[in-house]
Scaffold this motif. Structure first.
Motif, PDB file in Angstrom:
ATOM      1  N   GLN A   1      -6.004   4.360  10.338  1.00  0.00           N
ATOM      2  CA  GLN A   1      -5.505   4.595   8.985  1.00  0.00           C
ATOM      3  C   GLN A   1      -4.665   3.399   8.518  1.00  0.00           C
ATOM      4  O   GLN A   1      -4.834   2.916   7.395  1.00  0.00           O
ATOM      5  CB  GLN A   1      -4.662   5.870   8.949  1.00  0.00           C
ATOM      6  CG  GLN A   1      -4.086   6.190   7.587  1.00  0.00           C
ATOM      7  CD  GLN A   1      -3.140   7.383   7.617  1.00  0.00           C
ATOM      8  OE1 GLN A   1      -2.938   8.017   8.656  1.00  0.00           O
ATOM      9  NE2 GLN A   1      -2.545   7.678   6.481  1.00  0.00           N
TER      10      GLN A   1
ATOM     11  N   LYS B   1      -7.222  -2.898   2.879  1.00  0.00           N
ATOM     12  CA  LYS B   1      -7.335  -2.590   1.449  1.00  0.00           C
ATOM     13  C   LYS B   1      -6.349  -3.448   0.647  1.00  0.00           C
ATOM     14  O   LYS B   1      -6.689  -3.993  -0.410  1.00  0.00           O
ATOM     15  CB  LYS B   1      -7.074  -1.094   1.225  1.00  0.00           C
ATOM     16  CG  LYS B   1      -7.149  -0.653  -0.208  1.00  0.00           C
ATOM     17  CD  LYS B   1      -6.902   0.863  -0.274  1.00  0.00           C
ATOM     18  CE  LYS B   1      -6.176   1.211  -1.532  1.00  0.00           C
ATOM     19  NZ  LYS B   1      -5.760   2.614  -1.570  1.00  0.00           N
ATOM     20  N   CYS B   2      -5.132  -3.576   1.140  1.00  0.00           N
ATOM     21  CA  CYS B   2      -4.117  -4.393   0.449  1.00  0.00           C
ATOM     22  C   CYS B   2      -4.522  -5.861   0.444  1.00  0.00           C
ATOM     23  O   CYS B   2      -4.336  -6.554  -0.560  1.00  0.00           O
ATOM     24  CB  CYS B   2      -2.761  -4.235   1.117  1.00  0.00           C
ATOM     25  SG  CYS B   2      -2.027  -2.600   0.916  1.00  0.00           S
TER      26      CYS B   2
ATOM     27  N   GLU C   1      -5.562   0.676   5.507  1.00  0.00           N
ATOM     28  CA  GLU C   1      -4.645   0.454   4.384  1.00  0.00           C
ATOM     29  C   GLU C   1      -4.272  -1.023   4.270  1.00  0.00           C
ATOM     30  O   GLU C   1      -4.223  -1.563   3.171  1.00  0.00           O
ATOM     31  CB  GLU C   1      -3.382   1.316   4.562  1.00  0.00           C
ATOM     32  CG  GLU C   1      -2.457   1.286   3.371  1.00  0.00           C
ATOM     33  CD  GLU C   1      -3.076   1.868   2.102  1.00  0.00           C
ATOM     34  OE1 GLU C   1      -2.661   1.423   1.008  1.00  0.00           O
ATOM     35  OE2 GLU C   1      -3.962   2.743   2.178  1.00  0.00           O
TER      36      GLU C   1
ATOM     37  N   GLY D   1       0.816  -1.206   0.000  1.00  0.00           N
ATOM     38  CA  GLY D   1       0.000   0.000   0.000  1.00  0.00           C
ATOM     39  C   GLY D   1       0.847   1.251   0.000  1.00  0.00           C
ATOM     40  O   GLY D   1       2.080   1.205  -0.001  1.00  0.00           O
TER      41      GLY D   1
END
Length: 101
Positions: free
Chosen positions: A89, A96-97, A93, A65
């Motif tokens: 945060q 999301k990865c 992330e 990321g």
């Protein structure tokens, strides 16, 4: 280092072959039981080795990321709320990865 393998015969496959079933039961009965403190299915598992072949993968892909800047934020991160914001945060992330496909 890790090795990628293809499982040819797992426990379920082996136990359906009469010769293999007798060998698995023979080995299981000969070895010392280590799971004496448990009951049920876990305590009564057969001792077996899956039959495997090395598998040569084409490629492994890694997704990284975006960088999260923390330099110069040490004083700011001593605040519990600011630390929580950074944690959320980073968590978002990473998720999301992991979900990237």
């Amino acid at each position: 280092m890790f090795i990628v393998v293809q499982i040819l015969f797992d426990h379920d496959d082996q136990i359906n072959i009469p010769y293999m079933r007798s060998k698995i039961e023979e080995v299981t009965n000969e070895v010392k039981k280590f799971r004496t403190a448990t009951d049920g299915e876990v305590a009564n598992q057969h001792l077996h080795l899956p039959i495997i072949l090395p598998k040569f993968p084409g490629r492994f892909y890694y997704y990284f990321g975006k960088p999260i800047e923390t330099e110069g934020r040490s004083e700011e991160l001593r605040d519990g709320e600011k630390s929580r914001e950074l944690y959320l945060q980073v968590q978002a992330e990473v998720e999301k990865c992991l979900n990237f496909s």
